[in-house]
Design an enzyme around this catalytic site. Structure first.
Site, short mmCIF file in Angstrom:
data_model
loop_
_atom_site.label_atom_id
_atom_site.label_comp_id
_atom_site.label_asym_id
_atom_site.label_seq_id
_atom_site.Cartn_x
_atom_site.Cartn_y
_atom_site.Cartn_z
N ASP A 53 2.50 -1.05 -17.98
CA ASP A 53 2.05 -1.68 -19.22
C ASP A 53 3.24 -2.20 -20.01
O ASP A 53 4.31 -1.57 -20.02
CB ASP A 53 1.25 -0.69 -20.08
CG ASP A 53 2.10 0.46 -20.59
OD1 ASP A 53 2.65 0.34 -21.71
OD2 ASP A 53 2.24 1.48 -19.90
N SER A 54 3.06 -3.34 -20.66
CA SER A 54 4.07 -3.92 -21.54
C SER A 54 5.39 -4.10 -20.80
O SER A 54 5.46 -4.83 -19.81
CB SER A 54 4.21 -3.07 -22.80
OG SER A 54 4.90 -3.76 -23.81
#
Length: 325
Positions: A165-166
């Protein structure tokens, strides 16, 4: 490119009351805090300590979830496994987010234990080295060593899902491109949640969603990008995997919220991957905040996201029905 994006966008979805409440709460807390602190390297370290204070809460998992630390010279992190994952010969390698400055495997257990449950396999979440002491080559090497650790334990490439994520979505793409370039066995697929793919700051949503993103202020994102890149070109593939080659990558699932400043990092990446012949399943969830599956304990959309991920992985690994775009 805009035509291909229309093909992969999902329709609007009804937003839960919990999502409205989370947006409101984050816009009054996390966003102004990030705006005030992310102005210097010392401010980033202050933010790291503040987020670290939430670790005990985020690290809580149900009693039947097994968490085992991994401490080898090459890999640091933890195994997360639900009972239904016992004996599985398939695995997830998870790369946490946090702008390369903060975050940890433990702080992302709300993602990893749910991913273990939905995919019915263990999850290896690693603690790669962080800025400011470390940089892009270090993060890439840590991810490659974790992947090789799984291969050495007997997992085949086709048995491995890589997810992040991210900044972990950034590292997921870097890892996939590196595995291809080095001729290593490729995983079955990649799962990118709110990925940060372009540190040049060229994505239109950085400004277009500046007032709509309740979590990340553009000023903070731009400062971190400048600090991490320093004297390096932001268009180098290791720095911004969006600008690397997507040819030969495995299928990708891309998940993002419509109001994120990073929305177009995900859109542009999905379009470029598709143009390179990669199978891409893109989901843009209406009014969802950055990495909203991390909030699945209180957010219905977050819980639904894991079912969507599981459906994608099942279709890639054992195709029966065509996967809806």
């Amino acid at each position: 490119m805009s035509h291909s994006l229309r093909d992969i966008l999902r329709p609007r979805q009804q937003v839960s009351p919990q999502a409205y409440a989370i947006d409101w709460a984050m816009s009054l807390s996390v966003r102004p805090l990030a705006h005030l602190t992310v102005r210097s390297s010392s401010g980033l370290l202050t933010l790291r300590r503040l987020f670290g204070a939430t670790a005990p809460l985020l690290a809580r998992v149900p009693s039947r979830v097994q968490v085992l630390p991994v401490r080898t010279p090459q890999v640091r992190g933890e195994w997360v496994r639900v009972p239904s994952a016992a004996g599985s010969r398939q695995v997830v390698l998870y790369l946490h987010g946090g702008g390369y400055f903060f975050g940890s495997a433990a702080m992302h257990r709300q993602v990893t234990w749910r991913m273990s449950r939905q995919l019915r396999r263990p999850v290896l979440a690693i603690d790669y080295r962080l800025a400011p002491r470390h940089t892009f080559e270090d993060w890439r090497d840590d991810a490659v060593q974790a992947y090789q650790y799984l291969l050495a334990r007997g997992y085949e490439g086709k048995d491995i899902v890589i997810s992040g994520d991210s900044a972990g979505g950034h590292l997921t793409l870097v890892l996939l491109q590196t595995l291809r370039d080095r001729g290593l066995p490729m995983p079955s697929c990649g799962v990118c949640i709110s990925p940060w793919t372009d540190l040049s700051g060229d994505s239109p949503s950085i400004h277009g969603n500046a007032r709509r993103d309740p979590f990340i202020p553009p000023s903070a994102l731009q400062f971190i990008s400048r600090f991490l890149t320093r004297d390096r070109s932001p268009y180098d593939a290791l720095v911004s995997p969006l600008h690397g080659s997507f040819t030969g990558l495995p299928p990708l699932y891309v998940l993002v919220g419509s109001t994120e400043v990073l929305r177009d990092d995900a859109r542009r990446m999905a379009a470029k991957a598709r143009a390179a012949g990669v199978r891409v399943h893109y989901e843009e969830w209406h009014r969802m905040p950055h990495v909203f599956p991390l909030m699945a304990a209180v957010l219905p959309e977050g819980r639904s996201a894991f079912r969507h991920i599981a459906r994608f992985v099942a279709e890639i690994e054992s195709p029966v029905l065509p996967l809806a775009a």
